[in-house]
Design a protein around this motif. Structure first.
Motif, PDB file in Angstrom:
ATOM      1  N   GLY A  39      33.615  36.956   1.768  1.00  0.00           N
ATOM      2  CA  GLY A  39      34.762  37.795   2.106  1.00  0.00           C
ATOM      3  C   GLY A  39      35.062  37.681   3.587  1.00  0.00           C
ATOM      4  N   GLY A  40      35.666  38.729   4.137  1.00  0.00           N
ATOM      5  CA  GLY A  40      36.027  38.681   5.551  1.00  0.00           C
ATOM      6  C   GLY A  40      37.243  37.779   5.760  1.00  0.00           C
ATOM      7  N   SER A  41      37.470  37.417   7.038  1.00  0.00           N
ATOM      8  CA  SER A  41      38.683  36.652   7.365  1.00  0.00           C
ATOM      9  C   SER A  41      38.441  35.153   7.545  1.00  0.00           C
ATOM     10  CB  SER A  41      39.289  37.213   8.663  1.00  0.00           C
ATOM     11  OG  SER A  41      38.301  37.159   9.689  1.00  0.00           O
ATOM     12  N   THR A  42      37.232  34.783   7.948  1.00  0.00           N
ATOM     13  CA  THR A  42      36.989  33.365   8.266  1.00  0.00           C
ATOM     14  C   THR A  42      37.340  32.415   7.129  1.00  0.00           C
ATOM     15  OG1 THR A  42      35.275  33.981   9.845  1.00  0.00           O
ATOM     16  CG2 THR A  42      35.253  31.694   9.046  1.00  0.00           C
ATOM     17  N   ASP A  70      29.898  39.381  -2.024  1.00  0.00           N
ATOM     18  CA  ASP A  70      29.950  40.832  -1.804  1.00  0.00           C
ATOM     19  C   ASP A  70      31.379  41.312  -1.968  1.00  0.00           C
ATOM     20  OD1 ASP A  70      30.335  41.468   1.723  1.00  0.00           O
ATOM     21  OD2 ASP A  70      30.953  39.717   0.608  1.00  0.00           O
ATOM     22  N   ARG A  72      33.983  45.027  -1.241  1.00  0.00           N
ATOM     23  CA  ARG A  72      34.098  46.418  -0.804  1.00  0.00           C
ATOM     24  C   ARG A  72      34.581  47.223  -1.999  1.00  0.00           C
ATOM     25  NH1 ARG A  72      36.740  44.205   3.828  1.00  0.00           N
ATOM     26  NH2 ARG A  72      35.259  42.921   4.972  1.00  0.00           N
ATOM     27  N   ASN A  82      37.878  41.853  -0.801  1.00  0.00           N
ATOM     28  CA  ASN A  82      37.581  40.413  -0.710  1.00  0.00           C
ATOM     29  C   ASN A  82      38.244  39.646  -1.845  1.00  0.00           C
ATOM     30  OD1 ASN A  82      36.024  40.733   1.602  1.00  0.00           O
ATOM     31  ND2 ASN A  82      34.108  40.945   0.465  1.00  0.00           N
ATOM     32  N   GLY A 138      29.647  34.395   5.370  1.00  0.00           N
ATOM     33  CA  GLY A 138      30.100  34.562   6.749  1.00  0.00           C
ATOM     34  C   GLY A 138      28.962  35.166   7.561  1.00  0.00           C
ATOM     35  N   LEU A 139      29.219  35.355   8.847  1.00  0.00           N
ATOM     36  CA  LEU A 139      28.209  35.949   9.740  1.00  0.00           C
ATOM     37  C   LEU A 139      28.892  37.060  10.529  1.00  0.00           C
ATOM     38  CD1 LEU A 139      25.358  35.856  11.081  1.00  0.00           C
ATOM     39  CD2 LEU A 139      26.343  34.255  12.753  1.00  0.00           C
ATOM     40  N   GLY A 140      28.371  38.262  10.395  1.00  0.00           N
ATOM     41  CA  GLY A 140      28.924  39.365  11.180  1.00  0.00           C
ATOM     42  C   GLY A 140      28.328  39.393  12.587  1.00  0.00           C
ATOM     43  N   HIS A 144      24.832  40.489  10.121  1.00  0.00           N
ATOM     44  CA  HIS A 144      24.853  40.640   8.648  1.00  0.00           C
ATOM     45  C   HIS A 144      25.459  39.411   8.002  1.00  0.00           C
ATOM     46  CE1 HIS A 144      29.153  42.087   8.894  1.00  0.00           C
ATOM     47  NE2 HIS A 144      29.201  41.480   7.744  1.00  0.00           N
ATOM     48  N   THR A 145      25.159  39.252   6.730  1.00  0.00           N
ATOM     49  CA  THR A 145      25.846  38.261   5.915  1.00  0.00           C
ATOM     50  C   THR A 145      26.008  38.846   4.521  1.00  0.00           C
ATOM     51  OG1 THR A 145      25.945  35.925   5.285  1.00  0.00           O
ATOM     52  CG2 THR A 145      23.779  37.022   5.104  1.00  0.00           C
ATOM     53  N   ALA A 146      27.010  38.415   3.813  1.00  0.00           N
ATOM     54  CA  ALA A 146      27.448  39.130   2.607  1.00  0.00           C
ATOM     55  C   ALA A 146      27.569  40.597   3.038  1.00  0.00           C
ATOM     56  CB  ALA A 146      26.499  38.898   1.451  1.00  0.00           C
ATOM     57  N   ARG A 174      29.884  49.293  -0.654  1.00  0.00           N
ATOM     58  CA  ARG A 174      29.975  47.856  -0.896  1.00  0.00           C
ATOM     59  C   ARG A 174      28.977  47.466  -1.984  1.00  0.00           C
ATOM     60  NH1 ARG A 174      30.946  44.489   4.003  1.00  0.00           N
ATOM     61  NH2 ARG A 174      32.126  45.669   5.551  1.00  0.00           N
ATOM     62  N   LYS A 197      31.569  35.203  17.836  1.00  0.00           N
ATOM     63  CA  LYS A 197      30.337  34.953  17.052  1.00  0.00           C
ATOM     64  C   LYS A 197      29.327  34.126  17.837  1.00  0.00           C
ATOM     65  CE  LYS A 197      32.142  36.922  13.432  1.00  0.00           C
ATOM     66  NZ  LYS A 197      32.474  36.276  12.163  1.00  0.00           N
TER      67      LYS A 197
END
Ligand code: 6PG
Length: 237
Positions: A39-42, A70, A72, A82, A138-140, A144-146, A174, A197
């Motif tokens: 998920g996320g934007s990347t 993952d 939300r 996502n 992704g990588l927060g 975090h990931t997932a 989540r 990042k």
């Protein structure tokens, strides 16, 4: 293995190519391709590339099964979903059968939703244990990931395959695949882009181990690759 690309566009093209290659390999070997999306934007640009020629025509969509790493717990049309992002960028644009899109639906009861998704995975993969051909992550900035969020119980979960997560300060829950399930994958690919990042990427890659949830990802019998752009590797200012 870490691959560094000039920019996000190059990274996204490489990630889309990897997806297509793994899809063709999996279908040739096992008759289907089971992938968990990040998920996320990347990853949005990567998903976009997959919906365009030539990759779109190379992927055997009728044998692709889509899952999520993952999600939300928000309505499906919520901009934070996502699944919504993946549908907009990819799934509504390619000929994948709707029955092969296995959304991580999360109701008001995240605990029950996690159990339901775990049961879906176990039924889908039986008689084998759940094992993805590819998991995109992704990588927060907090490592975090997932949705394996630092400070929650999720990163330490070693029995369940899917867990509910409550990130402090968020007004929604989540669901996340857990590290033991992610580490069963044949391939895990992190997509990391942008100067924000750079610091966490360096800490995760070169810092002390077991500091961040992303460091838990080490496929037991599979490959791990990091697709990053130059901006995410610059020395943090
Ligand atoms: C989520 C994502 C999450 C994401 C990272 C990076 O649902 O929040 O799955 O793990 O991959 O937070 O997000 P960006 O790509 O937006 O930087």
């Amino acid at each position: 293995m870490i691959q560094i690309f000039d920019d996000k566009e190059q990274l996204s093209q490489a990630a889309a190519k990897l997806f297509a290659e793994e899809a063709c390999k999996a279908v040739a070997a096992r008759g289907r391709f089971c992938v968990a999306l990040a998920g996320g934007s990347t990853p949005r640009q990567t998903y976009h590339q997959l919906a365009l020629a030539p990759l779109c025509e190379q992927i055997p969509w009728s044998q692709v099964h889509i899952f999520w790493g993952d999600e939300r717990c928000v309505p499906g049309d919520d901009p934070r979903s996502n699944a919504r992002m993946a549908h907009e960028a990819l799934l509504d644009r390619v000929p994948i059968p709707a029955a092969q899109i296995h959304a991580m639906t999360c109701t008001r009861n995240p605990e029950a939703s996690a159990r339901r998704y775990q049961a879906l995975l176990q039924k889908f993969f039986e008689p084998d244990a759940p094992r993805f051909d590819l998991i995109l992550l992704g990588l927060g900035e907090d490592g975090h990931t997932a949705s394996l969020i630092p400070g929650t119980a999720a990163p330490q979960e070693r029995v369940r395959l899917v867990t509910p997560v409550q990130k402090p300060g968020e007004d929604f829950s989540r669901l996340s695949l857990t590290a033991p399930l992610i580490n069963q994958a044949r391939m895990v690919a992190f997509l990391v882009s942008g100067p924000a990042k750079a610091k966490i990427l360096r800490q995760v890659q070169a810092g002390p181990r077991d500091q961040f949830p992303a460091q838990l990802i080490a496929p037991l019998n599979g490959d791990l690759c990091w697709l990053v752009d130059k901006a995410a590797t610059e020395q943090a200012s």
